[in-house]
Design a protein around this motif. Structure first.
Motif, PDB file in Angstrom:
ATOM      1  N   MET A   1       0.667  -1.322  -0.107  1.00  0.00           N
ATOM      2  CA  MET A   1       0.033  -0.014   0.122  1.00  0.00           C
ATOM      3  C   MET A   1       0.950   1.277  -0.045  1.00  0.00           C
ATOM      4  SD  MET A   1      -3.318  -0.713   2.548  1.00  0.00           S
ATOM      5  CE  MET A   1      -4.370  -2.265   2.218  1.00  0.00           C
ATOM      6  N   LEU A   2       1.831   1.316   0.708  1.00  0.00           N
ATOM      7  CA  LEU A   2       2.809   2.361   0.755  1.00  0.00           C
ATOM      8  C   LEU A   2       3.504   2.623  -0.615  1.00  0.00           C
ATOM      9  CD1 LEU A   2       4.753   2.010   4.168  1.00  0.00           C
ATOM     10  CD2 LEU A   2       2.999   3.726   3.553  1.00  0.00           C
ATOM     11  N   ARG A   3       3.800   1.519  -1.265  1.00  0.00           N
ATOM     12  CA  ARG A   3       4.531   1.479  -2.639  1.00  0.00           C
ATOM     13  C   ARG A   3       3.447   1.849  -3.736  1.00  0.00           C
ATOM     14  NH1 ARG A   3       5.360  -3.573  -2.694  1.00  0.00           N
ATOM     15  NH2 ARG A   3       7.313  -3.499  -1.277  1.00  0.00           N
ATOM     16  N   GLY A   4       2.286   1.615  -3.532  1.00  0.00           N
ATOM     17  CA  GLY A   4       1.177   1.614  -4.688  1.00  0.00           C
ATOM     18  C   GLY A   4       0.734   3.022  -5.085  1.00  0.00           C
ATOM     19  N   ALA A   5       1.740   3.760  -5.781  1.00  0.00           N
ATOM     20  CA  ALA A   5       1.411   4.928  -6.658  1.00  0.00           C
ATOM     21  C   ALA A   5       0.217   4.909  -7.543  1.00  0.00           C
ATOM     22  CB  ALA A   5       2.501   5.735  -7.184  1.00  0.00           C
ATOM     23  N   GLY A   6      -0.684   5.787  -7.582  1.00  0.00           N
ATOM     24  CA  GLY A   6      -1.714   5.576  -8.516  1.00  0.00           C
ATOM     25  C   GLY A   6      -2.989   4.985  -7.967  1.00  0.00           C
ATOM     26  N   THR A   7      -2.702   4.625  -6.686  1.00  0.00           N
ATOM     27  CA  THR A   7      -4.013   4.009  -5.954  1.00  0.00           C
ATOM     28  C   THR A   7      -4.821   5.330  -5.246  1.00  0.00           C
ATOM     29  OG1 THR A   7      -2.740   3.546  -4.094  1.00  0.00           O
ATOM     30  CG2 THR A   7      -2.877   1.788  -5.522  1.00  0.00           C
ATOM     31  N   ASP A   8      -6.121   4.846  -4.557  1.00  0.00           N
ATOM     32  CA  ASP A   8      -6.783   5.773  -4.095  1.00  0.00           C
ATOM     33  C   ASP A   8      -6.058   6.474  -2.947  1.00  0.00           C
ATOM     34  OD1 ASP A   8      -8.509   7.185  -2.350  1.00  0.00           O
ATOM     35  OD2 ASP A   8     -10.214   5.596  -2.596  1.00  0.00           O
ATOM     36  N   PRO A   9      -5.962   7.904  -2.868  1.00  0.00           N
ATOM     37  CA  PRO A   9      -5.119   8.360  -1.811  1.00  0.00           C
ATOM     38  C   PRO A   9      -5.431   7.765  -0.389  1.00  0.00           C
ATOM     39  CG  PRO A   9      -5.566   9.925  -3.527  1.00  0.00           C
ATOM     40  CD  PRO A   9      -6.449   8.782  -3.819  1.00  0.00           C
ATOM     41  N   SER A  10      -6.754   7.677  -0.308  1.00  0.00           N
ATOM     42  CA  SER A  10      -7.200   7.084   1.070  1.00  0.00           C
ATOM     43  C   SER A  10      -6.505   5.783   1.452  1.00  0.00           C
ATOM     44  CB  SER A  10      -8.547   6.990   1.186  1.00  0.00           C
ATOM     45  OG  SER A  10      -9.004   5.993   0.397  1.00  0.00           O
ATOM     46  N   THR A  11      -6.160   5.037   0.434  1.00  0.00           N
ATOM     47  CA  THR A  11      -5.224   3.709   0.969  1.00  0.00           C
ATOM     48  C   THR A  11      -3.902   4.266   1.241  1.00  0.00           C
ATOM     49  OG1 THR A  11      -6.361   2.750  -1.008  1.00  0.00           O
ATOM     50  CG2 THR A  11      -4.264   1.639  -0.183  1.00  0.00           C
ATOM     51  N   LEU A  12      -3.121   5.135   0.994  1.00  0.00           N
ATOM     52  CA  LEU A  12      -1.885   5.537   1.441  1.00  0.00           C
ATOM     53  C   LEU A  12      -2.192   6.132   2.871  1.00  0.00           C
ATOM     54  CD1 LEU A  12       1.144   6.431   1.439  1.00  0.00           C
ATOM     55  CD2 LEU A  12       0.410   8.435   0.000  1.00  0.00           C
ATOM     56  N   ALA A  13      -3.321   6.999   3.011  1.00  0.00           N
ATOM     57  CA  ALA A  13      -3.432   7.623   4.252  1.00  0.00           C
ATOM     58  C   ALA A  13      -3.861   6.323   5.243  1.00  0.00           C
ATOM     59  CB  ALA A  13      -4.691   8.493   4.186  1.00  0.00           C
ATOM     60  N   THR A  14      -4.348   5.349   4.947  1.00  0.00           N
ATOM     61  CA  THR A  14      -4.452   4.160   5.936  1.00  0.00           C
ATOM     62  C   THR A  14      -3.372   3.636   6.070  1.00  0.00           C
ATOM     63  OG1 THR A  14      -6.605   3.675   5.200  1.00  0.00           O
ATOM     64  CG2 THR A  14      -5.814   1.920   6.120  1.00  0.00           C
ATOM     65  N   ALA A  15      -2.497   3.433   5.208  1.00  0.00           N
ATOM     66  CA  ALA A  15      -1.122   2.752   5.237  1.00  0.00           C
ATOM     67  C   ALA A  15      -0.345   3.641   6.280  1.00  0.00           C
ATOM     68  CB  ALA A  15      -0.324   2.530   4.128  1.00  0.00           C
ATOM     69  N   LEU A  16      -0.295   4.867   6.074  1.00  0.00           N
ATOM     70  CA  LEU A  16       0.427   5.832   7.137  1.00  0.00           C
ATOM     71  C   LEU A  16       0.206   5.634   8.521  1.00  0.00           C
ATOM     72  CD1 LEU A  16       0.778   9.031   4.723  1.00  0.00           C
ATOM     73  CD2 LEU A  16       2.680   7.404   5.484  1.00  0.00           C
ATOM     74  N   ILE A  17      -1.128   5.367   8.689  1.00  0.00           N
ATOM     75  CA  ILE A  17      -1.384   5.136  10.201  1.00  0.00           C
ATOM     76  C   ILE A  17      -0.712   4.014  10.857  1.00  0.00           C
ATOM     77  CG2 ILE A  17      -3.346   4.346  11.834  1.00  0.00           C
ATOM     78  CD1 ILE A  17      -5.305   5.795   9.857  1.00  0.00           C
ATOM     79  N   TRP A  18      -0.725   2.947  10.096  1.00  0.00           N
ATOM     80  CA  TRP A  18       0.178   1.690  10.398  1.00  0.00           C
ATOM     81  C   TRP A  18       1.369   1.652  10.265  1.00  0.00           C
ATOM     82  CZ3 TRP A  18      -3.376   0.703  14.033  1.00  0.00           C
ATOM     83  CH2 TRP A  18      -4.690   0.680  13.624  1.00  0.00           C
ATOM     84  N   ILE A  19       2.176   2.471   9.747  1.00  0.00           N
ATOM     85  CA  ILE A  19       3.363   2.588   8.963  1.00  0.00           C
ATOM     86  C   ILE A  19       4.484   1.950  10.200  1.00  0.00           C
ATOM     87  CG2 ILE A  19       4.067   4.873   9.558  1.00  0.00           C
ATOM     88  CD1 ILE A  19       5.746   5.239   6.947  1.00  0.00           C
ATOM     89  N   ASP A  20       4.359   2.132  11.239  1.00  0.00           N
ATOM     90  CA  ASP A  20       5.349   1.790  12.324  1.00  0.00           C
ATOM     91  C   ASP A  20       5.254   0.261  12.564  1.00  0.00           C
ATOM     92  OD1 ASP A  20       2.997   1.593  13.882  1.00  0.00           O
ATOM     93  OD2 ASP A  20       3.561   2.942  15.378  1.00  0.00           O
ATOM     94  N   MET A  21       4.443  -0.600  11.817  1.00  0.00           N
ATOM     95  CA  MET A  21       4.409  -1.955  11.974  1.00  0.00           C
ATOM     96  C   MET A  21       5.580  -2.229  11.031  1.00  0.00           C
ATOM     97  SD  MET A  21       1.740  -3.006  13.669  1.00  0.00           S
ATOM     98  CE  MET A  21       0.370  -2.251  14.453  1.00  0.00           C
TER      99      MET A  21
END
Length: 200
Positions: free
Chosen positions: A95-115
């Motif tokens: 999800m972090l890598r996935g450019a071109g996806t829905d921006p909300s997907t990146l926002a969700t991934a950023l919440i859990w980035i410390d995993m």
């Protein structure tokens, strides 16, 4: 082609929450609400129950037991399996890598980035930055006179610059865990400032 995430943003949130210990779906919903994360996953209680059912069918979560508190109805608590922990990391990086996806997907991934380890997160984001740069080059190589084209170029540039700064921060210090975390950037932060970061 890099692997894609095989879980939805709400399923990713479920897997991430279960890394903290056994939970039942209603508590997962409560945790997302009190942490202010419902806007990012954009789902209801029914969606969480559906996500848990799907994850259990795939062997990513398992039933921990059935519990009752006082006169409240019984509820089933779930735990993450080892396969679930591996899938969380894999899908989060995708999800972090996935450019071109829905921006909300990146926002969700950023919440859990410390995993993820800081280096693993930075590597995934570098790939996203590279994709964004290619998209920006394409967006600005043709007729950029229209408002739509100018808007797209602006958004691509803003996301790229914000993520470049985030990668720089990741290279400088490790990610903070839940007890140490500051405010995670929301979607507005992502597009409005390169200075609003989890480690500011």
């Amino acid at each position: 082609m890099p692997p894609r995430a095989t879980v939805t943003p709400i399923a990713l949130a479920v897997l991430a929450l279960l890394q903290e210990g056994p939970m039942h779906p209603y508590r997962m919903l409560h945790e997302l609400r009190i942490r202010g994360q419902m806007a990012s996953v954009r789902r209801s209680a029914g969606s969480i129950y559906h996500a848990v059912t799907t994850l259990e069918r795939r062997g990513l979560v398992a039933t921990e037991g059935t519990h009752r508190t006082g006169r409240r109805p019984e509820h089933t608590a779930y735990v993450s399996t080892e396969h679930g922990r591996q899938e969380l990391r894999r899908s989060l990086a995708a999800m972090l890598r996935g450019a071109g996806t829905d921006p909300s997907t990146l926002a969700t991934a950023l919440i859990w980035i410390d995993m993820l380890d800081a280096s693993e997160a930075a590597d995934a984001l570098r790939e996203r930055v590279a994709h964004l740069q290619k998209a920006l080059t394409t967006a600005t190589s043709g007729d950029a006179a229209s408002a739509a084209a100018a808007y797209r170029a602006h958004m691509l540039r803003a996301e790229r610059d914000w993520l470049v700064e985030l990668v720089r921060r990741l290279e400088q210090r490790p990610l903070r865990k839940d007890s140490e975390r500051c405010h995670e950037p929301d979607l507005a932060d992502l597009y409005s400032s390169t200075r609003v970061l989890p480690w500011s």
